[in-house]
Design a protein around this motif. Structure first.
Motif, PDB file in Angstrom:
ATOM      1  N   ARG A  13       6.101   2.591  -2.243  1.00 46.42           N
ATOM      2  CA  ARG A  13       6.807   1.601  -1.586  1.00 46.42           C
ATOM      3  C   ARG A  13       7.521   2.109  -0.234  1.00 46.42           C
ATOM      4  NH1 ARG A  13       9.493  -3.120  -3.258  1.00 46.42           N
ATOM      5  NH2 ARG A  13       8.932  -2.783  -5.383  1.00 46.42           N
ATOM      6  N   TYR A  14       7.145   1.705   1.034  1.00 53.44           N
ATOM      7  CA  TYR A  14       7.866   2.218   2.147  1.00 53.44           C
ATOM      8  C   TYR A  14       9.312   2.024   2.281  1.00 53.44           C
ATOM      9  CZ  TYR A  14       3.509   3.660   4.175  1.00 53.44           C
ATOM     10  OH  TYR A  14       2.021   4.237   4.799  1.00 53.44           O
ATOM     11  N   ALA A  15      10.166   2.804   3.210  1.00 58.99           N
ATOM     12  CA  ALA A  15      11.574   2.676   3.003  1.00 58.99           C
ATOM     13  C   ALA A  15      11.990   1.099   3.382  1.00 58.99           C
ATOM     14  CB  ALA A  15      12.009   3.381   4.059  1.00 58.99           C
ATOM     15  N   ASP A  16      11.086   0.377   4.042  1.00 60.45           N
ATOM     16  CA  ASP A  16      11.540  -1.226   4.169  1.00 60.45           C
ATOM     17  C   ASP A  16      11.301  -1.983   3.392  1.00 60.45           C
ATOM     18  OD1 ASP A  16       8.722  -1.171   4.544  1.00 60.45           O
ATOM     19  OD2 ASP A  16       8.578  -2.280   6.321  1.00 60.45           O
ATOM     20  N   GLY A  17      10.779  -1.484   2.091  1.00 62.42           N
ATOM     21  CA  GLY A  17      10.458  -2.260   0.962  1.00 62.42           C
ATOM     22  C   GLY A  17       9.163  -2.676   0.831  1.00 62.42           C
ATOM     23  N   THR A  18       8.030  -2.611   1.867  1.00 58.12           N
ATOM     24  CA  THR A  18       6.673  -2.820   1.602  1.00 58.12           C
ATOM     25  C   THR A  18       6.134  -2.069   0.684  1.00 58.12           C
ATOM     26  OG1 THR A  18       6.809  -3.131   4.203  1.00 58.12           O
ATOM     27  CG2 THR A  18       4.458  -3.006   3.105  1.00 58.12           C
ATOM     28  N   GLU A  19       5.447  -2.862  -0.345  1.00 60.86           N
ATOM     29  CA  GLU A  19       4.748  -2.198  -1.640  1.00 60.86           C
ATOM     30  C   GLU A  19       3.365  -1.956  -0.988  1.00 60.86           C
ATOM     31  OE1 GLU A  19       5.463  -2.088  -6.152  1.00 60.86           O
ATOM     32  OE2 GLU A  19       4.920  -4.110  -5.319  1.00 60.86           O
ATOM     33  N   ALA A  20       3.108  -0.756  -0.591  1.00 67.52           N
ATOM     34  CA  ALA A  20       1.770  -0.362  -0.129  1.00 67.52           C
ATOM     35  C   ALA A  20       0.798  -0.089  -1.292  1.00 67.52           C
ATOM     36  CB  ALA A  20       1.883   0.476   0.853  1.00 67.52           C
ATOM     37  N   LEU A  21       1.166   0.495  -2.351  1.00 64.10           N
ATOM     38  CA  LEU A  21       0.186   0.985  -3.460  1.00 64.10           C
ATOM     39  C   LEU A  21       0.689   0.424  -4.749  1.00 64.10           C
ATOM     40  CD1 LEU A  21      -0.738   4.447  -2.398  1.00 64.10           C
ATOM     41  CD2 LEU A  21      -2.008   2.281  -1.982  1.00 64.10           C
ATOM     42  N   GLY A  38     -11.749  -1.585   2.285  1.00 59.05           N
ATOM     43  CA  GLY A  38     -10.815  -2.789   2.100  1.00 59.05           C
ATOM     44  C   GLY A  38     -10.293  -3.101   3.425  1.00 59.05           C
ATOM     45  N   PRO A  39      -9.720  -4.344   3.461  1.00 57.70           N
ATOM     46  CA  PRO A  39      -9.229  -5.022   4.517  1.00 57.70           C
ATOM     47  C   PRO A  39      -8.208  -4.307   5.189  1.00 57.70           C
ATOM     48  CG  PRO A  39      -8.397  -6.523   2.747  1.00 57.70           C
ATOM     49  CD  PRO A  39      -9.468  -5.276   2.310  1.00 57.70           C
ATOM     50  N   ASN A  40      -7.638  -4.555   6.484  1.00 55.94           N
ATOM     51  CA  ASN A  40      -6.685  -3.983   7.167  1.00 55.94           C
ATOM     52  C   ASN A  40      -5.328  -3.975   6.279  1.00 55.94           C
ATOM     53  OD1 ASN A  40      -7.979  -2.976   9.430  1.00 55.94           O
ATOM     54  ND2 ASN A  40      -7.498  -4.841  10.537  1.00 55.94           N
ATOM     55  N   GLY A  41      -4.390  -3.137   6.139  1.00 57.06           N
ATOM     56  CA  GLY A  41      -3.247  -3.257   5.478  1.00 57.06           C
ATOM     57  C   GLY A  41      -3.352  -3.260   4.000  1.00 57.06           C
ATOM     58  N   ALA A  42      -4.687  -2.893   3.282  1.00 56.79           N
ATOM     59  CA  ALA A  42      -4.743  -2.976   2.132  1.00 56.79           C
ATOM     60  C   ALA A  42      -4.100  -1.583   1.306  1.00 56.79           C
ATOM     61  CB  ALA A  42      -6.531  -2.504   1.824  1.00 56.79           C
ATOM     62  N   GLY A  43      -4.018  -0.639   2.176  1.00 56.57           N
ATOM     63  CA  GLY A  43      -3.354   0.590   1.658  1.00 56.57           C
ATOM     64  C   GLY A  43      -4.221   1.698   1.876  1.00 56.57           C
ATOM     65  N   LYS A  44      -5.360   1.957   2.469  1.00 55.80           N
ATOM     66  CA  LYS A  44      -6.257   2.951   2.594  1.00 55.80           C
ATOM     67  C   LYS A  44      -5.558   4.221   3.194  1.00 55.80           C
ATOM     68  CE  LYS A  44      -9.199   0.595   5.161  1.00 55.80           C
ATOM     69  NZ  LYS A  44      -8.553  -0.656   5.144  1.00 55.80           N
ATOM     70  N   SER A  45      -4.870   3.934   4.214  1.00 53.18           N
ATOM     71  CA  SER A  45      -4.116   5.275   4.970  1.00 53.18           C
ATOM     72  C   SER A  45      -3.032   5.720   3.932  1.00 53.18           C
ATOM     73  CB  SER A  45      -3.552   4.908   6.287  1.00 53.18           C
ATOM     74  OG  SER A  45      -4.677   4.344   7.040  1.00 53.18           O
ATOM     75  N   THR A  46      -2.162   4.874   3.570  1.00 54.90           N
ATOM     76  CA  THR A  46      -1.237   5.150   2.677  1.00 54.90           C
ATOM     77  C   THR A  46      -1.932   6.168   1.448  1.00 54.90           C
ATOM     78  OG1 THR A  46      -0.054   3.134   3.250  1.00 54.90           O
ATOM     79  CG2 THR A  46       1.123   4.400   1.098  1.00 54.90           C
ATOM     80  N   LEU A  47      -2.652   5.633   0.873  1.00 56.13           N
ATOM     81  CA  LEU A  47      -3.530   6.320  -0.326  1.00 56.13           C
ATOM     82  C   LEU A  47      -3.788   7.918   0.069  1.00 56.13           C
ATOM     83  CD1 LEU A  47      -4.278   6.418  -3.265  1.00 56.13           C
ATOM     84  CD2 LEU A  47      -6.374   5.415  -2.252  1.00 56.13           C
TER      85      LEU A  47
HETATM   86  P1  ADP Z   1      -5.016   0.426   5.814  1.00 57.31           P
HETATM   87  O1  ADP Z   1      -4.866   1.801   6.016  1.00 57.31           O
HETATM   88  O2  ADP Z   1      -5.779  -0.112   4.497  1.00 57.31           O
HETATM   89  O3  ADP Z   1      -5.005  -0.560   6.967  1.00 57.31           O
HETATM   90  P2  ADP Z   1      -2.103   0.979   5.525  1.00 57.31           P
HETATM   91  O4  ADP Z   1      -1.720   2.045   4.479  1.00 57.31           O
HETATM   92  O5  ADP Z   1      -1.854   1.382   6.935  1.00 57.31           O
HETATM   93  O6  ADP Z   1      -3.261   0.083   5.101  1.00 57.31           O
HETATM   94  O7  ADP Z   1      -0.783   0.059   5.027  1.00 57.31           O
HETATM   95  C1  ADP Z   1      -0.593  -0.653   3.891  1.00 57.31           C
HETATM   96  C2  ADP Z   1       0.668  -1.483   3.871  1.00 57.31           C
HETATM   97  O8  ADP Z   1       1.764  -0.687   4.188  1.00 57.31           O
HETATM   98  C3  ADP Z   1       0.495  -2.468   4.805  1.00 57.31           C
HETATM   99  O9  ADP Z   1       1.227  -3.616   4.408  1.00 57.31           O
HETATM  100  C4  ADP Z   1       1.549  -1.853   6.136  1.00 57.31           C
HETATM  101  O10 ADP Z   1       1.982  -2.930   6.958  1.00 57.31           O
HETATM  102  C5  ADP Z   1       2.277  -1.140   5.527  1.00 57.31           C
HETATM  103  N1  ADP Z   1       2.848  -0.054   6.066  1.00 57.31           N
HETATM  104  C6  ADP Z   1       2.017   1.095   6.546  1.00 57.31           C
HETATM  105  N2  ADP Z   1       2.783   2.074   7.215  1.00 57.31           N
HETATM  106  C7  ADP Z   1       4.018   1.664   6.960  1.00 57.31           C
HETATM  107  C8  ADP Z   1       5.274   2.213   7.385  1.00 57.31           C
HETATM  108  N3  ADP Z   1       5.387   3.282   7.998  1.00 57.31           N
HETATM  109  N4  ADP Z   1       6.530   1.508   7.074  1.00 57.31           N
HETATM  110  C9  ADP Z   1       6.376   0.332   6.357  1.00 57.31           C
HETATM  111  N5  ADP Z   1       5.227  -0.268   6.155  1.00 57.31           N
HETATM  112  C10 ADP Z   1       4.101   0.607   6.383  1.00 57.31           C
END
Ligand code: ADP
Length: 249
Positions: A13-21, A38-47
């Motif tokens: 979960r990112y600091a703002d509460g977004t659950e990314a994985l 996966g679509p944009n926002g799926a969590g690929k970069s986060t992973l």
């Molecule tokens: P992808 O690479 O598949 O497009 P991301 O990993 O970038 O997906 O994002 C996954 C989710 O985390 C999205 O909902 C995105 O908005 C959110 N997110 C990504 N980076 C941050 C961040 N630094 N702070 C808060 N939320 C984030």
């Protein structure tokens, strides 16, 4: 065989509460080339950022991410990170030195290698990406394809055992895209490639993971999975044109 990468029930979960994985689990075997789609926002970069502990909250220390069997923890971050070479999505985030030499040398210098060894690695990795003689050029004056290859040289110069690539062909013209694919094909190490370039996945990856809304929703061999039009559409993807004649069902 010990997997090159093993992720078990990873939630982030990112600091703002977004659950990314949410409970992501998968493994990549040594030498495998796996696509992450996966679509944009799926969590690929986060992973991908988790795979070498680049996110501030990670490593979680709970063994959710293992590299060659070693759990990624604060204690061994350094050693594990040496094994994983991460290519960022935007080359401009990776290139910050006045010359190509300095940029490619940066990683090996951080490893504390001798001057001679650093020079040897720079020379060798530039030749691996077909950029011999580019040492004195300014990275910000290069073309998009050349910048991407300098980044790749910088990663290869650290001699990782695993390559993790975030959108390696985005914003490249068809020729540079082809060049980059050929380059990736020539590098025989384990690869995990996050991409929207499904042709690249068909050409290079034997297996695919589909991530949507922070969860792995499907995984399997590339051709049957990407030919499943219903599955692809359900996750805001599309069946690649080169598989148009393949019908899985
Ligand atoms: P992808 O690479 O598949 O497009 P991301 O990993 O970038 O997906 O994002 C996954 C989710 O985390 C999205 O909902 C995105 O908005 C959110 N997110 C990504 N980076 C941050 C961040 N630094 N702070 C808060 N939320 C984030």
């Amino acid at each position: 065989m010990t997997p090159a990468i093993e992720v078990r029930d990873l939630t982030f979960r990112y600091a703002d509460g977004t659950e990314a994985l949410r409970g992501v689990s998968f493994a990549v075997s040594p030498g495998e080339c796996v696509g992450l789609i996966g679509p944009n926002g799926a969590g690929k970069s986060t992973l991908l950022l988790h795979l070498n502990g680049l996110l501030p909250e990670s490593p979680s220390g709970d063994g959710a991410v293992r590299v060659s069997g070693e759990p990624l923890t604060t204690g061994n971050l350094h050693t594990v990170r040496r094994q994983v070479g991460l290519l960022f999505q935007d080359p401009n985030d990776q290139l910050f030195c006045p010359t190509v030499f300095d940029d490619v040398a940066f990683g090996p210098q951080q490893l504390g290698l001798s001057k001679e060894e650093v020079s040897r690695r720079v020379r060798e990795s530039l030749s691996q990406v077909d950029l011999q003689g580019f040492e004195k050029r300014a990275p910000h004056h290069l073309s998009g394809g050349e910048k991407r290859r300098v980044c790749m040289a910088g990663v290869l110069a650290c001699e990782p055992t695993i390559l993790v690539l975030d959108e390696p062909t985005s914003s490249l013209d068809p020729y540079s895209r082809r060049e980059l694919k050929e380059l990736l094909r020539r590098i025989p190490i384990t690869k995990l490639i996050a991409t929207h370039d499904l042709e690249l996945v068909v050409e290079l990856c034997s297996r695919v993971l589909v991530l949507d809304n922070g969860t792995i929703v499907a995984q399997g061999p590339t051709t049957p999975l990407l030919s499943d039009e219903e599955l692809m559409l359900r996750h805001k993807l599309e069946k690649p044109h080169i598989l148009r004649h393949i019908h899985p069902h």
